[in-house]
Write an enzyme that holds these catalytic residues in place. Structure first.
Site, PDB file in Angstrom:
ATOM      1  N   GLU A  80      55.089 -44.506 -35.782  1.00 45.45           N
ATOM      2  CA  GLU A  80      54.865 -43.093 -36.105  1.00 45.45           C
ATOM      3  C   GLU A  80      55.075 -42.210 -34.877  1.00 45.45           C
ATOM      4  O   GLU A  80      55.623 -41.102 -34.956  1.00 45.45           O
ATOM      5  CB  GLU A  80      53.431 -42.869 -36.616  1.00 45.45           C
ATOM      6  N   ARG A  85      58.383 -38.478 -31.501  1.00 46.82           N
ATOM      7  CA  ARG A  85      59.006 -38.134 -30.224  1.00 46.82           C
ATOM      8  C   ARG A  85      60.524 -37.991 -30.357  1.00 46.82           C
ATOM      9  O   ARG A  85      61.120 -37.102 -29.761  1.00 46.82           O
ATOM     10  CB  ARG A  85      58.670 -39.187 -29.168  1.00 46.82           C
ATOM     11  N   ARG A 260      45.918 -34.506 -36.591  1.00 50.91           N
ATOM     12  CA  ARG A 260      46.108 -33.472 -35.562  1.00 50.91           C
ATOM     13  C   ARG A 260      47.382 -32.672 -35.811  1.00 50.91           C
ATOM     14  O   ARG A 260      47.385 -31.438 -35.720  1.00 50.91           O
ATOM     15  CB  ARG A 260      46.153 -34.178 -34.201  1.00 50.91           C
ATOM     16  N   LYS A 431      52.606 -27.230 -20.144  1.00 51.42           N
ATOM     17  CA  LYS A 431      51.787 -27.439 -21.336  1.00 51.42           C
ATOM     18  C   LYS A 431      50.652 -26.418 -21.407  1.00 51.42           C
ATOM     19  O   LYS A 431      50.365 -25.855 -22.461  1.00 51.42           O
ATOM     20  CB  LYS A 431      51.203 -28.861 -21.342  1.00 51.42           C
TER      21      LYS A 431
END
Ligand SMILES: [Zn+2]
Length: 463
Positions: A80, A85, A260, A431
């Site tokens: 997954e 990615r 998430r 980020k």
């Protein structure tokens, strides 16, 4: 609208077309498959185009002691995670083409400066050949609800030596199967297995009240599993870390990650700089395997359904949950059916394959988080491990570099506001500068997942 069997078939066929390298040895090795499918509905016709844009296989996760501060290793190689990615690589390429004037089949300009959004009619679907590890894998087993997966009746049962512990242990592997030892234990006989744990004591009651189990342990700092027999073995609805190679990992289970992504999107913090709205999977399709819609609903949807106060561009966006009747030919159950004694122990395939629809190096095969074959060859000279040629294009560092080349390709006047700060340097900086994404994560963290471990800043300071 979505036909789950057609999606599964499309993904299995795409896997079939890949070269041999990194694939499981038939009858001995098994693996897990996941994929991202782009769905395009054209306004001017009734047809729906389906295209696999990223595919991943893999069952392993590295322990925390071998995590790298250089961002050059894949920590989590569950199918997954590999598939997501690869999809991020694909999306970076699409944006790269879009900002350079080359057009895109995914994105179009949004109204905020430097931001893009999905073209009308484009959406993404997530396919996985198996129930995701962690909470979704804690599935009730009852007589009235026959398991969809044949090998719940164990190998030993056919030989008239069935022991509850064996069957139960077997079911556990099937639902999760990250432990290489289990398949071998089954081969060795039920007595040894019976003695393995407290859960195996009352085998006779198995069929009445038992659950498929997960090898993923509860995150530290929260309630632990009660480990009682039968249905009382696990707590449900809690965050879990993936089982690693003996040592603990810091990677959360795939159930947790999917939950998430249904709030923060699957694009991640970096791409959020460029997107006016987060990207959500419209649908999650699971292949034939032990499956419970209730457990999937609990793990992927209910845990986050109350989250509020998300910044603009983010919303609680649970996927539609579907299951296909088609089984992945390299699943653990299929491998056991085809297995012949002379082949030796059944084990999960050690390699992880990534394929995504990008022009440069679409295929990537890794083992232990680095390029496949590298570790074995240069075991004696560990120093070479970090030379760039051995890095996967999916590792944090490579994805970061692809992102930076997207930023360089963007003309200064078309740069999103969040990237107009001069002081951005490290992966961590980029980020953190993705403000809306971080705000959304803050909300999700405090309202639904307070025990989700914070990322270790020291491991993210590379550039
Ligand atoms: Zn997983």
């Amino acid at each position: 609208m979505i036909n789950a069997d057609k999606i599964a078939q499309l993904c299995y066929e795409r896997f079939e077309q890949l070269p041999r390298r990194g694939k499981p040895e038939p009858g001995r090795e098994w693996t897990l498959l996941a994929a991202v499918v782009k769905i395009t509905r054209r306004a001017d016709s009734d047809t729906v185009e389906k295209e696999v844009v990223s595919l991943g296989t893999g069952t392993k996760c590295i322990g925390q002691t071998v995590m790298s501060p250089r961002g050059d290793v894949l920590n989590d190689s569950h199918a997954e995670v590999i598939a997501r990615r690869g999809c991020v690589r694909y999306l970076i390429q699409e944006l790269h083409s879009a900002v350079s004037g080359g057009g895109s089949s995914v994105f179009c300009l949004a109204d905020q400066r430097g931001k893009w959004r999905l073209q009308l009619g484009v959406s993404f679907l997530f396919f996985t050949s198996h129930t995701p590890c962690g909470d979704a894998s804690i599935i009730p087993m009852t007589d009235s609800q026959p398991q969809p997966c044949p090998p719940v009746t164990s190998v030993k049962e056919h030989e008239g030596t069935d022991v509850g512990g064996d069957r139960k242990r077997k079911a556990e592997e099937l639902s999760e199967g990250q432990n290489t030892k289990l398949a071998c234990l089954v081969e060795q006989g039920p007595i040894e297995i019976k003695a393995k744990g407290p859960s195996d004591r009352d085998g006779v009651h198995l069929q009445i009240q038992d659950i498929h189990r997960t090898g993923a342990k509860c995150v530290p700092g929260g309630p632990a599993d009660p480990l009682q027999s039968g249905a009382g073995y696990h707590s449900t609805g809690v965050l879990r870390v993936k089982p690693g190679r003996g040592e603990p990992t810091l990677s959360l289970s795939c159930s947790d990650k999917l939950a998430r992504w249904a709030v923060l999107g699957f694009q991640g913090a970096l791409l959020s700089h460029y997107l006016q709205e987060a990207l959500y999977f419209s649908t999650v399709v699971v292949g034939k395997c032990p499956y419970s819609k209730e457990a999937m609903q609990r793990a992927l949807v209910t845990r986050c359904s109350h989250v509020s106060h998300l910044p603009a561009g983010f919303s609680v966006s649970p996927p539609l949950l579907l299951q296909s009747r088609l089984e992945f030919p390299f699943s653990q159950a299929q491998t056991e059916l085809r297995h012949q004694a002379r082949q030796g122990c059944i084990s999960p395939c050690g390699a992880a394959i990534s394929w995504c629809n990008v022009t440069e190096q679409p295929l990537d095969v890794t083992a232990n988080g680095y390029k496949h074959g590298v570790i074995k060859k240069i075991k004696t000279s560990v120093i070479f491990l970090h030379v760039c040629v051995f890095r996967s294009p999916l590792c944090k560092l490579e994805l970061f570099h692809s992102f930076l080349s997207l930023v360089s390709a963007t003309s200064p006047s078309a740069l999103p506001d969040s990237l107009r700060k001069a002081e951005l340097q490290t992966y961590w900086d980029y980020k953190q500068a993705s403000q809306s994404y971080q705000q959304a994560w803050q909300q999700l963290h405090c309202q639904a997942f307070p025990l989700w471990p914070r990322s270790n800043r020291d491991l993210l300071l590379f550039s």
